[in-house]
Design a protein around this motif. Structure first.
Motif, PDB file in Angstrom:
ATOM      1  N   ILE A 119     -18.992   9.306  16.668  1.00 15.02           N
ATOM      2  CA  ILE A 119     -18.172   8.316  17.376  1.00 15.02           C
ATOM      3  C   ILE A 119     -17.003   7.878  16.501  1.00 15.02           C
ATOM      4  O   ILE A 119     -15.869   7.736  16.978  1.00 15.02           O
ATOM      5  CB  ILE A 119     -19.033   7.108  17.804  1.00 15.02           C
ATOM      6  N   GLU A 120     -17.247   7.688  15.202  1.00 10.46           N
ATOM      7  CA  GLU A 120     -16.163   7.298  14.291  1.00 10.46           C
ATOM      8  C   GLU A 120     -15.083   8.381  14.254  1.00 10.46           C
ATOM      9  O   GLU A 120     -13.884   8.090  14.332  1.00 10.46           O
ATOM     10  CB  GLU A 120     -16.703   7.078  12.888  1.00 10.46           C
ATOM     11  N   LYS A 121     -15.491   9.631  14.142  1.00 11.66           N
ATOM     12  CA  LYS A 121     -14.539  10.737  14.005  1.00 11.66           C
ATOM     13  C   LYS A 121     -13.725  10.950  15.269  1.00 11.66           C
ATOM     14  O   LYS A 121     -12.514  11.191  15.206  1.00 11.66           O
ATOM     15  CB  LYS A 121     -15.286  12.017  13.641  1.00 11.66           C
ATOM     16  N   TYR A 122     -14.384  10.847  16.429  1.00 11.13           N
ATOM     17  CA  TYR A 122     -13.714  11.203  17.674  1.00 11.13           C
ATOM     18  C   TYR A 122     -13.282  10.008  18.511  1.00 11.13           C
ATOM     19  O   TYR A 122     -12.520  10.168  19.463  1.00 11.13           O
ATOM     20  CB  TYR A 122     -14.624  12.106  18.505  1.00 11.13           C
ATOM     21  N   VAL A 123     -13.786   8.803  18.203  1.00 12.72           N
ATOM     22  CA  VAL A 123     -13.452   7.614  18.983  1.00 12.72           C
ATOM     23  C   VAL A 123     -12.798   6.542  18.103  1.00 12.72           C
ATOM     24  O   VAL A 123     -11.764   5.989  18.449  1.00 12.72           O
ATOM     25  CB  VAL A 123     -14.711   7.022  19.675  1.00 12.72           C
ATOM     26  N   GLY A 124     -13.412   6.239  16.967  1.00 12.14           N
ATOM     27  CA  GLY A 124     -12.844   5.231  16.077  1.00 12.14           C
ATOM     28  C   GLY A 124     -13.916   4.487  15.298  1.00 12.14           C
ATOM     29  O   GLY A 124     -15.099   4.510  15.652  1.00 12.14           O
ATOM     30  N   LYS A 125     -13.513   3.798  14.228  1.00 15.65           N
ATOM     31  CA  LYS A 125     -14.465   3.123  13.344  1.00 15.65           C
ATOM     32  C   LYS A 125     -15.164   1.951  14.018  1.00 15.65           C
ATOM     33  O   LYS A 125     -16.340   1.695  13.764  1.00 15.65           O
ATOM     34  CB  LYS A 125     -13.745   2.636  12.079  1.00 15.65           C
ATOM     35  N   THR A 126     -14.451   1.224  14.858  1.00 16.92           N
ATOM     36  CA  THR A 126     -15.077   0.079  15.535  1.00 16.92           C
ATOM     37  C   THR A 126     -16.212   0.547  16.435  1.00 16.92           C
ATOM     38  O   THR A 126     -17.300  -0.036  16.450  1.00 16.92           O
ATOM     39  CB  THR A 126     -14.041  -0.702  16.359  1.00 16.92           C
ATOM     40  N   GLY A 127     -15.971   1.616  17.185  1.00 14.44           N
ATOM     41  CA  GLY A 127     -17.014   2.168  18.031  1.00 14.44           C
ATOM     42  C   GLY A 127     -18.225   2.602  17.240  1.00 14.44           C
ATOM     43  O   GLY A 127     -19.372   2.389  17.654  1.00 14.44           O
ATOM     44  N   LYS A 128     -17.979   3.196  16.077  1.00 14.45           N
ATOM     45  CA  LYS A 128     -19.082   3.630  15.215  1.00 14.45           C
ATOM     46  C   LYS A 128     -19.925   2.439  14.769  1.00 14.45           C
ATOM     47  O   LYS A 128     -21.160   2.469  14.855  1.00 14.45           O
ATOM     48  CB  LYS A 128     -18.542   4.348  13.988  1.00 14.45           C
ATOM     49  N   ARG A 129     -19.277   1.398  14.298  1.00 10.55           N
ATOM     50  CA  ARG A 129     -20.032   0.238  13.783  1.00 10.55           C
ATOM     51  C   ARG A 129     -20.848  -0.427  14.889  1.00 10.55           C
ATOM     52  O   ARG A 129     -21.993  -0.839  14.671  1.00 10.55           O
ATOM     53  CB  ARG A 129     -19.066  -0.762  13.147  1.00 10.55           C
ATOM     54  N   LEU A 130     -20.268  -0.533  16.072  1.00 10.41           N
ATOM     55  CA  LEU A 130     -21.003  -1.145  17.191  1.00 10.41           C
ATOM     56  C   LEU A 130     -22.184  -0.269  17.599  1.00 10.41           C
ATOM     57  O   LEU A 130     -23.269  -0.777  17.913  1.00 10.41           O
ATOM     58  CB  LEU A 130     -20.063  -1.357  18.379  1.00 10.41           C
ATOM     59  N   PHE A 131     -21.980   1.050  17.584  1.00 10.08           N
ATOM     60  CA  PHE A 131     -23.084   1.954  17.919  1.00 10.08           C
ATOM     61  C   PHE A 131     -24.196   1.860  16.887  1.00 10.08           C
ATOM     62  O   PHE A 131     -25.387   1.836  17.242  1.00 10.08           O
ATOM     63  CB  PHE A 131     -22.576   3.401  18.002  1.00 10.08           C
ATOM     64  N   LEU A 132     -23.846   1.817  15.620  1.00 12.45           N
ATOM     65  CA  LEU A 132     -24.861   1.719  14.569  1.00 12.45           C
ATOM     66  C   LEU A 132     -25.639   0.407  14.684  1.00 12.45           C
ATOM     67  O   LEU A 132     -26.854   0.375  14.455  1.00 12.45           O
ATOM     68  CB  LEU A 132     -24.206   1.825  13.193  1.00 12.45           C
ATOM     69  N   LEU A 133     -24.941  -0.662  15.035  1.00 11.17           N
ATOM     70  CA  LEU A 133     -25.627  -1.945  15.226  1.00 11.17           C
ATOM     71  C   LEU A 133     -26.579  -1.854  16.414  1.00 11.17           C
ATOM     72  O   LEU A 133     -27.707  -2.374  16.363  1.00 11.17           O
ATOM     73  CB  LEU A 133     -24.602  -3.056  15.448  1.00 11.17           C
ATOM     74  N   PHE A 134     -26.159  -1.172  17.475  1.00 13.81           N
ATOM     75  CA  PHE A 134     -27.032  -0.941  18.627  1.00 13.81           C
ATOM     76  C   PHE A 134     -28.281  -0.181  18.187  1.00 13.81           C
ATOM     77  O   PHE A 134     -29.409  -0.548  18.545  1.00 13.81           O
ATOM     78  CB  PHE A 134     -26.279  -0.145  19.700  1.00 13.81           C
ATOM     79  N   CYS A 135     -28.101   0.889  17.405  1.00 16.82           N
ATOM     80  CA  CYS A 135     -29.236   1.696  16.942  1.00 16.82           C
ATOM     81  C   CYS A 135     -30.188   0.878  16.081  1.00 16.82           C
ATOM     82  O   CYS A 135     -31.411   1.019  16.182  1.00 16.82           O
ATOM     83  CB  CYS A 135     -28.749   2.910  16.155  1.00 16.82           C
ATOM     84  N   TYR A 136     -29.619   0.028  15.240  1.00 14.70           N
ATOM     85  CA  TYR A 136     -30.446  -0.822  14.390  1.00 14.70           C
ATOM     86  C   TYR A 136     -31.311  -1.753  15.237  1.00 14.70           C
ATOM     87  O   TYR A 136     -32.528  -1.860  15.030  1.00 14.70           O
ATOM     88  CB  TYR A 136     -29.552  -1.620  13.445  1.00 14.70           C
ATOM     89  N   LEU A 137     -30.705  -2.410  16.222  1.00 19.88           N
ATOM     90  CA  LEU A 137     -31.451  -3.336  17.077  1.00 19.88           C
ATOM     91  C   LEU A 137     -32.489  -2.592  17.914  1.00 19.88           C
ATOM     92  O   LEU A 137     -33.620  -3.059  18.092  1.00 19.88           O
ATOM     93  CB  LEU A 137     -30.485  -4.092  17.996  1.00 19.88           C
ATOM     94  N   PHE A 138     -32.109  -1.415  18.407  1.00 18.01           N
ATOM     95  CA  PHE A 138     -33.041  -0.622  19.200  1.00 18.01           C
ATOM     96  C   PHE A 138     -34.234  -0.175  18.355  1.00 18.01           C
ATOM     97  O   PHE A 138     -35.380  -0.179  18.820  1.00 18.01           O
ATOM     98  CB  PHE A 138     -32.324   0.594  19.775  1.00 18.01           C
ATOM     99  N   SER A 139     -33.984   0.191  17.108  1.00 14.75           N
ATOM    100  CA  SER A 139     -35.064   0.623  16.214  1.00 14.75           C
ATOM    101  C   SER A 139     -36.094  -0.481  16.029  1.00 14.75           C
ATOM    102  O   SER A 139     -37.299  -0.218  15.914  1.00 14.75           O
ATOM    103  CB  SER A 139     -34.494   1.047  14.855  1.00 14.75           C
ATOM    104  N   ILE A 140     -35.642  -1.712  16.002  1.00 18.89           N
ATOM    105  CA  ILE A 140     -36.552  -2.851  15.882  1.00 18.89           C
ATOM    106  C   ILE A 140     -37.518  -2.881  17.074  1.00 18.89           C
ATOM    107  O   ILE A 140     -38.729  -3.090  16.909  1.00 18.89           O
ATOM    108  CB  ILE A 140     -35.755  -4.172  15.800  1.00 18.89           C
ATOM    109  N   LEU A 141     -36.996  -2.649  18.278  1.00 23.04           N
ATOM    110  CA  LEU A 141     -37.839  -2.637  19.477  1.00 23.04           C
ATOM    111  C   LEU A 141     -38.880  -1.519  19.424  1.00 23.04           C
ATOM    112  O   LEU A 141     -40.043  -1.723  19.758  1.00 23.04           O
ATOM    113  CB  LEU A 141     -36.970  -2.458  20.723  1.00 23.04           C
ATOM    114  N   VAL A 142     -38.449  -0.328  19.009  1.00 21.55           N
ATOM    115  CA  VAL A 142     -39.380   0.807  18.953  1.00 21.55           C
ATOM    116  C   VAL A 142     -40.465   0.553  17.914  1.00 21.55           C
ATOM    117  O   VAL A 142     -41.649   0.803  18.153  1.00 21.55           O
ATOM    118  CB  VAL A 142     -38.635   2.115  18.634  1.00 21.55           C
TER     119      VAL A 142
END
Length: 559
Positions: A119-142
């Protein structure tokens, strides 16, 4: 239609799906075995490690299966067996397996990097950081959901019957021995890397039988509460250990157990020909809500799971030795999970009452009891079969646990990594430390697990499917920007977005009503906080990806 006919239909469908649609995607996107994969080019002995196809397949399948394809289809059976079967097959072949393959494909073509990096490479750094934060929060649920499932599969409780407590103790002993056997296997593979596949198989099966035999005669008697603490301590260590010493050999060892369980269950169904007591279709509403969107987020991993994209792009992509391994490892593993989901559905139908009501007990207990009944038809003792099936189910959950904790840790660490400015300040250095990052995943996961997996399954399922939207979108951006065909990703993307946003909003409304009626408490408040954050993050990332996918000005990037 009886269980045997349903099983045959499912097997034919997944074989055809792999042979035609899977191979179509491979041919359309292209592979080149002469090009070194990241595992070869970036080998470091920690995360990047070229590995035999069957070992990576074992890791992929053991990590993605979890308890989802057992829990989900059984819980979704309130709508009848036909909609569950159709969604497992259609969703699995055309959405779930496509997501898993495209995520691994994009990662392997980007140095084994995560979806966040893509996402960072093809969309942008902001998108990457938001996606990583999403993954972090989702990992907590799993972590919360599967840790609770493991604790209740290993531990004893006054609320369980004596038979369940005894079986849990057997499963616990065998699982602990599995971990020790995996470390031994990892050290052996490290010292003798050129052992033949046949010798690896023999050694693994001997260890497997020894662990099961010892577990059968020496059950552990440890409470659910103490097991919860032990499980979290285990994943703290396992999620930071080098992949070769535990993750790879443990998943390789477990893959034999899991595949044997699936083959035995299929054989049992074909011999027993169980009657499907579940109704074919109960209507568009059930006790759990409306068919749209509840059916889709409840079946979850049996058809589509966003979590799979994290395994495909953050661990398995760093281990494939050649590009032609990607399709069987990712697409193939997902289709095997579809088969497991259908087995779960048939198991539920076989033990349901004449009115379609399921017996009391967790989905894992229902599944183990039904499959043990199938195996009894081919001459295996019921109590031994029940232990083996319970062990396999627990293995699913345990192997997913340390994989998702590792994914959560890597996502958190990557939040503080800037490819343009690799140097870190003191705060970022501390927060990105692997031990600190892992603990920051496990503490909120532990707090949520205290409420039980049942209380967070709807939120887990919805956010899991929402993650699949982001993974499909990121892969579509990569395909578009690298000059490859991407339009087969568009319909799955928008369908899953509609499903997940609807389900998350419904879950939030339900929790707000609980808070209003009973006052604020930890579980609903944490769940709604996570739901709001996940929805906000996902919408921003998805919109950013959609703009790149459908923009006429997007310049191609070779990859």
């Amino acid at each position: 239609m009886n269980g045997m006919a349903i099983m045959i239909v499912a097997i034919v469908a997944v074989i055809a799906g792999y042979a035609f649609y899977g191979k179509f995607l491979e041919k359309t996107w292209g592979i080149d075995d002469k090009r070194p994969t990241p595992a070869v080019a970036l080998k470091d002995g920690q995360d990047y490690m070229p590995t035999k196809r069957q070992v990576v397949f074992g890791h992929q399948f053991a990590s993605i299966a979890g308890a989802g394809p057992i829990n989900g289809p059984i819980q979704a059976a309130v709508f009848g067996w036909v909609p569950v079967l159709l969604w497992c097959l259609i969703g699995g072949i055309f959405i779930g397996a496509v997501q898993d393959y495209s995520a691994m494909y994009a990662s392997v073509h980007n140095k084994g990097k995560s979806i966040g990096f893509i996402i960072e490479k093809y969309v942008g750094k902001t998108g990457k950081r938001l996606f990583l934060l999403f993954c972090y929060l989702f990992s907590i649920l799993v972590v919360a959901a599967f840790a609770d499932i493991c604790a209740k599969s290993f531990g004893t409780s006054a609320g369980f019957t004596a038979a369940v407590n005894h079986s849990n103790g057997q499963v616990a002993t065998t699982s602990v021995l599995f971990i020790a056997a995996a470390v031994f296997l990892g050290l052996l593979f490290k010292k003798l890397p050129n052992l033949s596949t046949a010798k690896n198989t023999v050694i693994s099966l001997v260890l497997l039988v020894a662990c099961i035999a010892l577990g059968y005669v020496m059950p552990m008697n440890v409470s659910v509460e103490n097991w919860r603490n032990l499980v979290f301590f285990y994943i703290l260590i396992a999620s930071v250990a080098p992949v070769w010493i535990l993750l790879q050999p443990r998943d390789y060892l477990n893959s034999y157990l899991l595949v044997i369980m699936i083959l035995a269950a299929v054989l049992g169904i074909l011999v027993a020909r169980p009657v499907m007591n579940l109704p074919a279709f109960t209507g568009f509403t059930a006790s759990t809500g409306s068919l749209f969107p509840i059916l889709f987020v409840t079946v979850a991993c049996g058809a589509v799971s966003g979590f799979h994209s994290l395994v495909s792009s953050e661990t398995a992509s760093k281990q494939v030795a050649k590009e032609s391994d990607m399709l069987p490892v990712s697409y193939g593993a997902m289709l095997l999970e579809v088969v497991l989901g259908v087995i779960s559905l048939v198991a539920a139908g076989s033990v349901a009452s004449a009115s379609g009501a399921l017996p009391k007990g967790t989905p894992q207990v229902i599944f183990a009891g039904a499959v043990a009944g199938f195996l009894q038809k081919i001459g295996l003792p019921n109590d031994l079969s029940f232990e083996l099936i319970s062990l396999a189910v627990s293995a699913f959950a345990l192997t997913s646990l340390d994989s998702v904790a590792r994914v959560g840790r890597l996502s958190w660490q990557e939040l503080f990594t800037d490819s343009d400015h690799p140097e870190k300040g003191p705060v970022a250095t501390v927060l990105s430390n692997k031990w600190v990052a892992t603990i920051l995943v496990l503490i909120p996961g532990y707090m949520l697990s205290l409420g039980g997996y049942g209380s967070i399954w709807a939120l887990f399922g919805s956010s899991n499917q929402l993650l699949s939207v982001l993974a499909l979108s990121a892969a579509a951006v990569f395909l578009r920007r690298s000059g490859r065909k991407y339009k087969m990703m568009v319909l799955p993307m928008f369908f899953m977005l509609a499903v997940t946003l609807t389900a998350l909003v419904q879950t939030m409304v339900k929790n707000f009503r609980t808070i209003a009626a009973k006052g604020p408490s930890l579980a609903p408040v944490m769940q709604n906080t996570l739901a709001i954050l996940l929805i906000g993050l996902a919408i921003v990332v998805a919109v950013s990806c959609f703009k790149k996918i459908f923009s006429k000005q997007a310049e191609p990037i070779v990859g």
